[in-house]
Design a protein around this motif. Structure first.
Motif, short mmCIF file in Angstrom:
data_model
loop_
_atom_site.label_atom_id
_atom_site.label_comp_id
_atom_site.label_asym_id
_atom_site.label_seq_id
_atom_site.Cartn_x
_atom_site.Cartn_y
_atom_site.Cartn_z
N TRP A 254 32.13 23.51 5.97
CA TRP A 254 33.54 23.13 5.91
C TRP A 254 33.76 22.00 4.92
O TRP A 254 34.78 21.95 4.22
CB TRP A 254 34.03 22.71 7.30
N TRP B 22 43.04 27.51 16.54
CA TRP B 22 42.89 27.34 15.09
C TRP B 22 44.17 27.80 14.39
O TRP B 22 44.64 27.17 13.45
CB TRP B 22 41.69 28.12 14.59
N GLY C 97 39.20 31.64 10.18
CA GLY C 97 38.88 30.74 11.29
C GLY C 97 39.35 31.25 12.63
O GLY C 97 38.76 30.93 13.67
N THR D 246 42.15 30.07 5.49
CA THR D 246 41.52 29.34 6.60
C THR D 246 41.97 29.89 7.94
O THR D 246 41.16 30.06 8.87
CB THR D 246 41.87 27.85 6.50
N SER E 4 37.46 27.34 6.73
CA SER E 4 37.48 28.02 8.03
C SER E 4 36.19 27.79 8.81
O SER E 4 36.15 28.00 10.02
CB SER E 4 37.71 29.53 7.84
#
Length: 362
Positions: A83, A304, A114, A110, A191
């Protein structure tokens, strides 16, 4: 249950506001290279604040980390380091595309990676689709991605409409092609923090047990995980920035009170604004982990999405406030409004799905 999920959404929104705002103080720094102020802020966001807040709020934080399985620590750290690569290029995204468009492109990737990869890895995505609450949650994820996409369309519409001079007036180093490539890479790598937080679940469980045993609130359970994950992020950022300090001969900027041209460097001011930026950056995940604790474990992967959507909401608003959209057409403004509506709506839909899951569990 309703107050819990509403509180969770609000916490995610606050975290999104912090994430969308952290770069603003960097704009007040003078006579420092990017690598110098980025690393200085990173010391606060990735090292000092995670350890300080976790040790204050979670009893036995470092004992919890000491007794965690090596594999848990490794993967949490490793994905944090991956990350970190995305994080350091995220700053470059802001430089070349501005807050609004840079956030839209990077966070789009992302959010998708993610959110969906952890449940796919655990094999729980199909089970999620089988419940009414799960369908609402996944609908919210799709609406969020749509909102980010529409926001990106607004940014591309702006790029076509503005003259080179107008772009440079609001974003000094605007470079669309270079910025898009960096934003894409940054978004995919960023992500990885979602994977790191997922890998650190056993640490969060141990922290929750410690908090409850000491009569505390489990809302802080995710804070020790951040120590490990963000240490990984600090490692990659540290290596990159020090490398740039050496290559660009900017290492002396940390202590120099005068620039190479003889002009004064506001050293104390620079450190103050870099520290402020770093602290604000950390607060995004401080509130993210709190929001995650309130949203429940069944649909933990959607936290997320909530985080990304919240960041986009406030980054778009910052873009408006900073006049990054000045001079654009009614069509572009319509896209901005539609993107914001979709993003806000997605957080409400996901929250409602979590609420339905809570009712079903009882």
């Amino acid at each position: 249950m309703a107050p819990a999920f509403i509180f969770g959404i609000i916490l995610h929104w606050i975290g999104g506001l912090a994430a969308a705002s952290f770069y603003i103080p960097y704009k007040q720094i003078r006579r420092w290279s990017w690598e110098t102020y980025w690393l200085t802020g990173g010391v606060f966001s990735w090292l000092l604040m995670p350890s300080l807040m976790a040790s204050i709020l979670v009893p036995g934080t470092f004992e919890i980390l000491h007794t965690a399985k090596p594999s848990v620590l490794f993967y949490t750290y490793f994905f944090g380091a991956m990350w970190g690569i995305g994080g350091l290029t995220f700053g470059l995204t802001m430089r070349y595309l501005g807050i609004a468009l840079g956030m839209a492109v990077a966070l789009g990737y992302t959010a998708i990676f993610g959110t969906l990869i952890p449940p796919l890895f655990h094999g729980t995505l199909g089970q999620t689709l089988g419940s009414a609450s799960g369908k609402y949650v996944l609908l919210g994820v799709l609406v969020s991605v749509a909102g980010i996409a529409v926001s990106g369309m607004a940014g591309m519409s702006k790029e076509r409409e503005l003259t080179g001079e107008q772009k440079q007036s609001s974003i000094t180093e605007f470079q669309f092609g270079k910025g898009m490539l960096i934003a894409t890479f940054s978004g995919i790598m960023s992500s990885c923090l979602a994977f790191g937080l997922d890998a650190g679940t056993p640490i969060a469980d141990a922290a929750k047990a410690s908090l409850l045993a000491h009569g505390g609130s489990d809302i802080w359970q995710g804070l020790p995980v951040l120590i490990v994950a963000l240490l990984g992020g600090f490692t990659t950022n540290f290596l990159w920035c020090v490398g740039l300090n050496v290559r660009n001969k900017s290492a002396g900027e940390y202590t120099a009170q005068a620039a190479s041209d003889g002009s004064a460097v506001p050293l104390i001011r620079n450190y103050a604004f870099a520290a402020l930026a770093g602290i604000i950056w950390y607060l995004q995940f401080f509130f993210h982990t709190m929001g995650q604790a309130k949203m429940g474990k069944t649909f933990a992967f959607t936290n997320w999405t909530l985080h990304m959507a919240s960041i986009m909401i406030f980054s778009m608003l910052w873009g408006v406030y900073l006049k990054e959209w000045a001079g654009t057409s009614k069509r572009t403004h319509t896209l901005i409004g539609l993107g914001l509506a979709l993003l806000i709506g997605s957080t409400i839909i996901i929250g409602y799905g979590s609420y339905l899951d809570g009712i079903a569990a009882h």
